[in-house]
Design a protein around this motif. Structure first.
Motif, short mmCIF file in Angstrom:
data_model
loop_
_atom_site.label_atom_id
_atom_site.label_comp_id
_atom_site.label_asym_id
_atom_site.label_seq_id
_atom_site.Cartn_x
_atom_site.Cartn_y
_atom_site.Cartn_z
N GLU A 125 0.84 -1.19 0.00
CA GLU A 125 0.00 0.00 0.00
C GLU A 125 0.89 1.25 0.00
N PRO A 126 0.41 2.37 -0.57
CA PRO A 126 1.22 3.61 -0.60
C PRO A 126 1.57 4.08 0.81
N PHE A 127 2.81 4.55 0.96
CA PHE A 127 3.35 5.12 2.20
C PHE A 127 3.41 4.10 3.34
N GLN A 144 5.33 1.16 5.36
CA GLN A 144 6.66 0.61 5.58
C GLN A 144 6.60 -0.37 6.75
N VAL A 145 7.61 -1.25 6.81
CA VAL A 145 7.63 -2.27 7.87
C VAL A 145 7.68 -1.60 9.24
N ASP A 146 8.48 -0.54 9.36
CA ASP A 146 8.63 0.16 10.63
C ASP A 146 8.54 1.66 10.35
N SER A 147 7.81 2.38 11.19
CA SER A 147 7.64 3.82 10.96
C SER A 147 8.95 4.57 11.05
N SER A 148 9.93 4.00 11.72
CA SER A 148 11.23 4.67 11.84
C SER A 148 12.10 4.47 10.60
N ASP A 149 11.66 3.58 9.67
CA ASP A 149 12.47 3.32 8.49
C ASP A 149 12.65 4.56 7.62
N ALA A 150 11.60 5.41 7.56
CA ALA A 150 11.70 6.60 6.72
C ALA A 150 12.81 7.51 7.21
N ARG A 151 13.05 7.54 8.53
CA ARG A 151 14.11 8.40 9.07
C ARG A 151 15.47 7.72 8.98
N GLN A 152 15.52 6.41 9.28
CA GLN A 152 16.81 5.73 9.36
C GLN A 152 17.30 5.24 8.00
N LYS A 153 16.38 4.71 7.18
CA LYS A 153 16.77 4.10 5.91
C LYS A 153 16.49 5.01 4.71
N GLY A 154 15.70 6.05 4.91
CA GLY A 154 15.29 6.86 3.78
C GLY A 154 14.14 6.19 3.05
N GLY A 155 13.77 6.69 1.89
CA GLY A 155 12.69 6.10 1.13
C GLY A 155 11.37 6.77 1.44
N THR A 156 10.42 6.55 0.52
CA THR A 156 9.13 7.23 0.62
C THR A 156 7.99 6.28 0.97
N GLY A 157 8.21 4.98 0.89
CA GLY A 157 7.12 4.04 1.11
C GLY A 157 6.23 3.88 -0.10
N LEU A 158 6.70 4.33 -1.27
CA LEU A 158 5.90 4.23 -2.49
C LEU A 158 6.46 3.21 -3.49
N GLY A 159 7.67 2.74 -3.27
CA GLY A 159 8.32 1.87 -4.25
C GLY A 159 7.55 0.58 -4.50
N LEU A 160 7.12 -0.10 -3.45
CA LEU A 160 6.39 -1.36 -3.63
C LEU A 160 5.00 -1.13 -4.21
N ALA A 161 4.36 0.00 -3.83
CA ALA A 161 3.05 0.31 -4.41
C ALA A 161 3.18 0.53 -5.91
N ILE A 162 4.23 1.26 -6.33
CA ILE A 162 4.46 1.47 -7.76
C ILE A 162 4.76 0.15 -8.45
N SER A 163 5.57 -0.68 -7.81
CA SER A 163 5.91 -1.98 -8.40
C SER A 163 4.66 -2.83 -8.59
N ARG A 164 3.78 -2.83 -7.60
CA ARG A 164 2.55 -3.62 -7.75
C ARG A 164 1.71 -3.09 -8.90
N GLY A 165 1.58 -1.76 -9.01
CA GLY A 165 0.81 -1.20 -10.11
C GLY A 165 1.38 -1.58 -11.46
N ILE A 166 2.71 -1.56 -11.59
CA ILE A 166 3.35 -1.91 -12.86
C ILE A 166 3.12 -3.38 -13.19
N VAL A 167 3.35 -4.26 -12.19
CA VAL A 167 3.21 -5.70 -12.44
C VAL A 167 1.77 -6.06 -12.78
N GLU A 168 0.81 -5.56 -12.00
CA GLU A 168 -0.59 -5.87 -12.28
C GLU A 168 -1.03 -5.26 -13.59
N GLY A 169 -0.44 -4.11 -13.96
CA GLY A 169 -0.75 -3.54 -15.27
C GLY A 169 -0.30 -4.42 -16.41
N HIS A 170 0.70 -5.28 -16.18
CA HIS A 170 1.16 -6.24 -17.19
C HIS A 170 0.38 -7.55 -17.13
#
Length: 713
Positions: A641-643, A645-671
């Motif tokens: 799902e958009p935004f 992440q496994v842990d809410s602290s990941d955005a601060r510690q690891k970076g990232g937006t929480g959108l990568g897997l949501a975009i990946s799902r949209g691309i794969v299902e679109g195929h």
């Protein structure tokens, strides 16, 4: 004690014992025909009595070894009775005693002991627990049966014995002892049938039948011996042999090995069977009384008949009173249960009426069986208007071009066919005025003892929610586009400063410019991800679908992410790659780099990220496996799902937006593919997705491109 045999083993043994017993009985019936000499018939009778007695004792002993408690003691007593009778007959043969002219006292004592042991064994069998009126009825049944047997014996046996026996009182009592024991044995045998229930009844009925046959033989012998007309080697001996064989056969009858007495609950036919048995014996006694005595009754017989009629009347009165009380109790229970059902139905009706969501039920054919007021109002009908209508045909909206969707693919049909709950999904319903509205539904099967009786559908109007989502997406799109232009200028300017194009920066300003440049790049990625999500959800993102080698896609993605892997000191390992796919090259490489980037980010230094692609049937399966901390089980679905992440602290510690897997799902299902997450055995996460191969039916590039144009989120 041996271990109890299974029911299957008992049935096999009985299947052998039954024809064997019938064959023996037929053999001795043949040998006892008058056509054979007296010596032959007497030899056959002696051998038959000895063999049948031994078989009875051995069979009862074998049954005792397979049972416990009171049943075991009963069968042991019957075995002892058989052994005693065989020993008494052998003694009479050894000493040369004649059963009529010169009987052996030892032999007669042994036979009397065998009868007493048989009576004790029959009384020892566990019986139905009786209470109150039921126990009194059973007592009266026993009294009537005993009285009827006594009448029969009084008419047929005792009158003959009293007239034919010697005048000596001791000899007369000796001649009358065996008939008395036989009468008691016959009465106890009939009571055994009346007081047993369940699986044991058939076996014990056979035991009772064997002893009744033995009793008939004994009483017939007593009368013939008193008249001096008994001849050893006749058909009376066949009755004794038959009684022994029936008891032997009963010992091999299949039965459950339980020792507990059956509860005092009678089946529908229990009272009827007991009534038929009791009054059949009473009727036989009456027929014999009239046939032999006519209208001449002795005083003792008259007293017996009066007692029998009184007992029969009391029995029927008790049964009638008990049945009346039972009927009153049943009527009371029915009234109470009817009131409970009405209260429950009213409660369910109130619940259905009070719910704000629409609820309707269908039968296995998809016809509406009920609908709550909220559901009828949402559809623009009254509840009665929808009853009996096929839900899919009546208010499930067709496709945009007016083509109706096939009913086999409807969630209602799937719930009825598979018996599983259809997860919440969105659909479009058609109102009575022809307008359509978006709904979110959940379809559940109606199960009745594992049988699907229909389905229940809960639906909710999500028109307003969709409008809010549309406004949100438009806002994000506008904001993202408006931010991209100035952000590009800011990023370019910071890049020039950081690169020294405008001169060397002061020592303290250099790190600040670097931080600003990294933040602007991160903000650019966030805006690009937001735009990707908006395009995927709106279905406006074009795809250039071609036939691609899976190995080329894997190699390109691994090469592009190599810099991040080197920075994080994580090694990328490419495994077996095979197959060809129908896909948009840029979008699939974006998906692979998203998955690889996540795997590298959450791996420890020195870890390995494994990437492979394998062809399976009409699709190619891509797998990314890391050695990181894994994904909690409750997050395996929600991380797409958009935004999220496994842990809410990941955005601060690891970076990232929480959108990568949501975009990946949209691309794969679109195929036309699927994507899911799992935990690897031991540690780490496994991200897997599939893409169609050119061999999949209907998977030409044009079809995939058309599929990708539909909204997927």
């Amino acid at each position: 004690m041996g271990s109890p045999a299974t029911l299957a083993t008992q049935r096999r043994r009985f299947a052998v014992a039954a024809p064997s017993a019938l064959a023996l009985l037929a053999l001795f019936a043949f040998l006892l025909q008058p056509g054979f000499s007296l010596a032959t018939r007497q030899a056959a009778s002696g051998a038959g009595l000895l063999l049948a007695g031994v078989l009875g004792a051995v069979s009862c002993g074998a049954r005792a070894a397979q049972t416990t408690g009171r049943r075991r003691r009963s069968w042991l007593l019957l075995m002892s009775a058989g052994c005693t009778a065989v020993a008494a007959n052998l003694w009479a043969t050894v000493v040369g005693a004649d059963v009529v002219t010169s009987p052996s006292a030892v032999s007669n004592g042994g036979i009397a002991l065998a009868l007493a042991l048989s009576i004790a064994g029959l009384l020892m069998f566990p019986s139905v627990r009786r209470r109150g009126a039921d126990a009194l009825v059973m007592f009266l049944d026993g009294a009537i049966a005993a009285g009827a047997v006594l009448v029969i014996c009084s008419v047929l046996v005792y009158s003959e014995l009293l007239e034919a026996t010697a005048s000596s009182p001791s000899e007369r009592w000796s001649d009358l002892l065996f008939p008395v024991l036989d009468i008691v044995l016959a009465t106890v045998a009939m009571l055994l049938v009346l007081r047993t229930r369940g699986a044991d009844r058939s076996a014990l009925a056979m035991v009772a039948a064997g002893f009744l046959l033995y009793t008939v033989a004994d009483l017939t012998f007593a009368v013939l011996a008193a008249k001096g007309t008994f001849e050893f080697g006749g058909y009376v001996d066949l009755l004794w042999i038959g009684g022994y064989l029936i008891i032997s056969l009963a010992a091999w009858y299949p039965s459950e090995h339980t020792d507990a007495a059956s509860p005092g609950v009678n089946g529908p036919g229990s009272d009827a069977r007991a009534t038929v048995l009791v009054f059949a014996v009473l009727f036989i006694a009456g027929v014999i009384q009239v046939s032999v005595r006519g209208d001449h009754l002795r005083a003792t017989e008259a007293v017996l008949w009066v007692a029998l009629f009184l007992a029969a009347a009391a029995r029927q009165t008790l049964l009638a009173a008990d049945n009346a009380a039972l009927r009153v109790d049943l009527e009371r229970r029915v009234r109470a249960q009817t009131a409970d059902l009405r209260r429950l139905a009213r409660q369910n009706e109130v619940l259905l009426t009070s719910v704000g969501d629409g609820i309707y039920g269908v039968d296995p054919a998809g016809r509406v069986t009920f609908v709550n007021p909220a559901g009828a109002a949402l559809l623009g009908y009254s509840p009665d208007d929808l009853l009996g209508k096929v839900a899919h045909d009546h208010f499930h909206a067709p496709a945009v071009d007016g083509t109706p969707y096939p009913s086999d693919g409807c969630y209602i049909s799937q719930a009825i066919r598979s018996g599983t709950v259809a997860q919440p999904e969105e659909d479009v319903y058609l109102r009575a005025d022809g307008q359509t509205f978006a709904v979110e539904i959940t379809a559940s099967p109606l199960l009745d003892d594992d049988t699907v009786r229909g389905a229940v559908v809960v639906f909710r109007d999500v028109t307003q929610r969709r409008e809010v989502e549309r406004m949100k997406n438009e806002f994000l799109s506008v904001v993202s586009h408006e931010l991209r232009t100035p952000l590009t200028s800011i990023r370019g300017s910071l890049g020039l400063l950081a690169g020294g194009s405008l001169g060397e920066l002061p020592e303290r300003a250099g790190p600040l410019v670097t931080i600003a440049l990294q933040s602007s790049e991160r903000l650019t990625r966030l805006i690009n991800d937001l735009l990707d999500i908006e395009r995927i959800e709106s279905g406006t993102r074009p795809m250039a679908v071609t036939v691609l080698e899976a190995a080329d896609l894997v190699a390109t993605a691994a090469h592009q992410i190599e810099g991040l892997a080197t920075q994080m000191r994580v090694r990328i390992e490419v495994g077996d790659t095979s197959g060809r796919v129908l896909a948009d090259e840029d979008r699939i490489i974006q998906t692979l780099t998203n998955l690889l980037g996540n795997a590298i980010t959450y791996s420890e230094a020195g870890g390995v990220v494994h990437l492979e692609a394998r062809e399976q049937g009409s699709e190619v399966v891509f797998t990314v496996r890391d050695q990181g901390r894994g994904i909690p089980a409750e997050k395996l679905e929600s991380i797409f799902e958009p935004f999220e992440q496994v842990d809410s602290s990941d955005a601060r510690q690891k970076g990232g937006t929480g959108l990568g897997l949501a975009i990946s799902r949209g691309i794969v299902e679109g195929h036309g593919g699927r994507i899911w997450a799992a935990n690897a055995p031991g540690r780490g996460a496994v991200l897997t997705f599939t893409l169609p191969s050119p061999r999949r039916p209907g998977a030409e590039p044009g079809a995939v491109a058309r599929q990708s144009s539909r909204p997927t989120a």
